[in-house]
Design a protein around this motif. Structure first.
Motif, PDB file in Angstrom:
ATOM      1  N   VAL A 198     111.756  24.888  46.623  1.00 23.57           N
ATOM      2  CA  VAL A 198     112.473  23.618  46.488  1.00 23.57           C
ATOM      3  C   VAL A 198     112.099  22.747  47.677  1.00 23.57           C
ATOM      4  O   VAL A 198     112.408  23.074  48.824  1.00 23.57           O
ATOM      5  N   GLY A 199     111.439  21.637  47.435  1.00 22.60           N
ATOM      6  CA  GLY A 199     111.043  20.758  48.525  1.00 22.60           C
ATOM      7  C   GLY A 199     109.992  21.402  49.404  1.00 22.60           C
ATOM      8  O   GLY A 199     109.244  22.288  48.981  1.00 22.60           O
ATOM      9  N   GLN A 200     109.927  20.965  50.652  1.00 23.65           N
ATOM     10  CA  GLN A 200     108.948  21.463  51.598  1.00 23.65           C
ATOM     11  C   GLN A 200     109.626  22.214  52.737  1.00 23.65           C
ATOM     12  O   GLN A 200     110.823  22.061  52.976  1.00 23.65           O
ATOM     13  N   ALA A 201     108.839  23.020  53.417  1.00 22.53           N
ATOM     14  CA  ALA A 201     109.375  23.731  54.585  1.00 22.53           C
ATOM     15  C   ALA A 201     109.849  22.718  55.627  1.00 22.53           C
ATOM     16  O   ALA A 201     109.237  21.668  55.815  1.00 22.53           O
ATOM     17  N   ARG A 202     110.960  23.030  56.274  1.00 20.03           N
ATOM     18  CA  ARG A 202     111.525  22.144  57.293  1.00 20.03           C
ATOM     19  C   ARG A 202     111.692  22.930  58.586  1.00 20.03           C
ATOM     20  O   ARG A 202     112.103  24.095  58.567  1.00 20.03           O
ATOM     21  N   THR A 203     111.373  22.304  59.702  1.00 19.58           N
ATOM     22  CA  THR A 203     111.593  22.916  61.015  1.00 19.58           C
ATOM     23  C   THR A 203     112.532  22.033  61.822  1.00 19.58           C
ATOM     24  O   THR A 203     112.302  20.826  61.957  1.00 19.58           O
ATOM     25  N   SER A 204     113.605  22.637  62.322  1.00 19.24           N
ATOM     26  CA  SER A 204     114.566  21.920  63.152  1.00 19.24           C
ATOM     27  C   SER A 204     114.685  22.642  64.487  1.00 19.24           C
ATOM     28  O   SER A 204     114.231  23.778  64.645  1.00 19.24           O
ATOM     29  N   GLU A 205     115.283  21.969  65.449  1.00 14.50           N
ATOM     30  CA  GLU A 205     115.424  22.548  66.783  1.00 14.50           C
ATOM     31  C   GLU A 205     116.895  22.736  67.137  1.00 14.50           C
ATOM     32  O   GLU A 205     117.756  21.981  66.693  1.00 14.50           O
ATOM     33  N   HIS A 206     117.143  23.754  67.924  1.00 18.28           N
ATOM     34  CA  HIS A 206     118.497  24.040  68.404  1.00 18.28           C
ATOM     35  C   HIS A 206     118.392  24.497  69.851  1.00 18.28           C
ATOM     36  O   HIS A 206     117.633  25.427  70.158  1.00 18.28           O
ATOM     37  N   VAL A 207     119.104  23.843  70.731  1.00 14.44           N
ATOM     38  CA  VAL A 207     119.138  24.250  72.134  1.00 14.44           C
ATOM     39  C   VAL A 207     120.229  25.296  72.316  1.00 14.44           C
ATOM     40  O   VAL A 207     121.367  25.097  71.878  1.00 14.44           O
ATOM     41  N   LEU A 208     119.893  26.410  72.929  1.00 16.31           N
ATOM     42  CA  LEU A 208     120.892  27.451  73.154  1.00 16.31           C
ATOM     43  C   LEU A 208     122.095  26.850  73.877  1.00 16.31           C
ATOM     44  O   LEU A 208     121.961  26.255  74.946  1.00 16.31           O
ATOM     45  N   ASP A 209     123.260  26.987  73.264  1.00 16.58           N
ATOM     46  CA  ASP A 209     124.493  26.402  73.771  1.00 16.58           C
ATOM     47  C   ASP A 209     125.219  27.444  74.613  1.00 16.58           C
ATOM     48  O   ASP A 209     125.727  28.438  74.076  1.00 16.58           O
ATOM     49  N   VAL A 210     125.268  27.238  75.920  1.00 16.76           N
ATOM     50  CA  VAL A 210     125.879  28.249  76.787  1.00 16.76           C
ATOM     51  C   VAL A 210     127.383  28.350  76.579  1.00 16.76           C
ATOM     52  O   VAL A 210     128.002  29.351  76.963  1.00 16.76           O
ATOM     53  N   VAL A 211     127.984  27.346  75.955  1.00 17.63           N
ATOM     54  CA  VAL A 211     129.421  27.392  75.672  1.00 17.63           C
ATOM     55  C   VAL A 211     129.700  28.233  74.441  1.00 17.63           C
ATOM     56  O   VAL A 211     130.637  29.030  74.409  1.00 17.63           O
ATOM     57  N   ARG A 212     128.850  28.101  73.423  1.00 20.78           N
ATOM     58  CA  ARG A 212     129.119  28.768  72.144  1.00 20.78           C
ATOM     59  C   ARG A 212     128.287  30.009  71.910  1.00 20.78           C
ATOM     60  O   ARG A 212     128.755  30.972  71.286  1.00 20.78           O
ATOM     61  N   ASP A 213     127.046  30.023  72.393  1.00 21.18           N
ATOM     62  CA  ASP A 213     126.081  31.019  71.937  1.00 21.18           C
ATOM     63  C   ASP A 213     125.995  32.270  72.796  1.00 21.18           C
ATOM     64  O   ASP A 213     125.373  33.255  72.378  1.00 21.18           O
ATOM     65  N   GLU A 279     113.821  30.816  38.970  1.00 20.90           N
ATOM     66  CA  GLU A 279     113.320  30.089  37.803  1.00 20.90           C
ATOM     67  C   GLU A 279     114.116  30.389  36.545  1.00 20.90           C
ATOM     68  O   GLU A 279     114.064  29.633  35.573  1.00 20.90           O
ATOM     69  N   ARG A 280     114.889  31.462  36.546  1.00 23.64           N
ATOM     70  CA  ARG A 280     115.708  31.815  35.382  1.00 23.64           C
ATOM     71  C   ARG A 280     117.159  31.375  35.531  1.00 23.64           C
ATOM     72  O   ARG A 280     117.866  31.229  34.543  1.00 23.64           O
ATOM     73  N   ASP A 281     117.607  31.210  36.764  1.00 24.34           N
ATOM     74  CA  ASP A 281     118.997  30.839  37.034  1.00 24.34           C
ATOM     75  C   ASP A 281     119.017  29.796  38.153  1.00 24.34           C
ATOM     76  O   ASP A 281     118.972  30.141  39.326  1.00 24.34           O
ATOM     77  N   PRO A 282     119.089  28.506  37.817  1.00 27.27           N
ATOM     78  CA  PRO A 282     119.005  27.459  38.845  1.00 27.27           C
ATOM     79  C   PRO A 282     120.151  27.457  39.843  1.00 27.27           C
ATOM     80  O   PRO A 282     120.062  26.796  40.883  1.00 27.27           O
TER      81      PRO A 282
END
Length: 311
Positions: A198-213, A279-282
């Protein structure tokens, strides 16, 4: 939550009332299941997992290497809400001297007779359609370099007792699947059979969050990987014109995460996502995501998230 009870075969049972800190559209339930894993290993293996030490006195961590969740028709990861009553049944299996595997069944209260044991065959071959199941493959690790989350080495504490645990049959071992994902760079690098992209591959960025991660040991918290992947998935859904409400109502049928590296503060993750539709079950889709250190390309984690129609 009531006190944990143990039946003769080593099965542990907890009666749980779902509280605000364990249900959401995010990773709260996965964190709570991880807590149950640590508690189960502590009780089954006679080791204080919260303060474990190597023979040299350094901290040893019961790290997550592979985490799988299978959602049912009634109990599924994002379908829990305040006050739901569950019976959580857990069983710990030996997987070598440095590793351990814990299975959990989350069932509506009253679905099974009190003390109903949990066999490996139920999880892998005959899961109850109403229940949610979780599989946690954990490895003991210690820091190779003080203050760094890279170069973690396998090292179990000397008081880790595992020989008495039931042996997981080889055909059920997650080592093969986790190892293949690590070697091939993802669970579905070429797409699952019978699915169209579905669509194209997407790459996003995430900075390690020292508060949450980060957790209290300064390591990236295993449940944060779920959050990072879900954030990337949500961005993809929005790009396809789907609503946030639909995302929150998604029903996770199966999710697998392989943890192949940890990260230090300041790390920027590059998360690449490919979305596949049956392809059989959208209504059935699989999102395949890979997380790497943007600066070095180091492969850190992968997940495959299979969803069905709204619950």
């Amino acid at each position: 939550m009531t006190a944990t009870t143990v039946v003769p075969d080593g099965t542990l049972t907890r009666d749980v009332v779902v509280a605000p800190g364990m249900c959401s559209g995010g990773s709260l339930i996965f964190g709570r299941i991880g807590d149950w894993t640590w508690a189960s290993v502590a009780q089954s293996c006679g080791v204080n997992v919260y303060a474990a030490r190597t023979v040299t006195g350094d901290p040893a961590y019961l790290s997550f290497y592979y985490y799988r969740v299978r959602g049912g028709a009634v109990v599924h990861p994002h379908g829990l809400t305040f006050g739901d009553e569950l019976t959580v049944t857990s069983r710990v299996f030996q997987l070598g001297g440095q590793s351990v595997l814990t299975l959990h069944r989350l069932a509506p209260v009253g679905l099974f007779p009190p003390g109903e044991p949990l066999a490996a065959k139920e999880f892998y071959e005959r899961p109850h359609p109403d229940c949610m199941y979780a599989e946690n493959f954990n490895r003991w690790l210690a820091r190779g370099t003080a203050g760094s989350n890279q170069g973690l080495t396998p090292l179990a504490p000397p008081d880790f007792a595992y020989e008495h645990l039931p042996v997981l049959p080889n055909e059920y071992s997650p080592r093969t699947e986790a190892g293949r994902a690590r070697a091939e760079g993802g669970f579905h690098p070429s797409g699952p059979e019978g699915f169209a992209e579905v669509g194209q591959a997407r790459t996003s960025e995430h900075v390690l969050d020292v508060v949450r991660d980060l957790n209290g040991a300064g390591l990236m918290y295993f449940a944060s990987y779920f959050s990072v992947f879900d954030t990337a998935l949500l961005a993809s859904w929005r790009a396809l014109g789907r609503t946030d409400e639909r995302f929150l109502r998604r029903r996770v049928i199966d999710q697998r995460i392989g943890y192949f590296g940890n990260a230090d503060p300041g790390t920027v993750f590059a998360v690449t996502l490919r979305l596949w539709r049956d392809e059989r079950d959208p209504e059935r889709e699989i999102a395949d995501l890979v997380m790497r250190d943007r600066a070095t390309g180091r492969f850190l984690a992968a997940t495959a998230i299979e969803t069905g129609g709204p619950a």
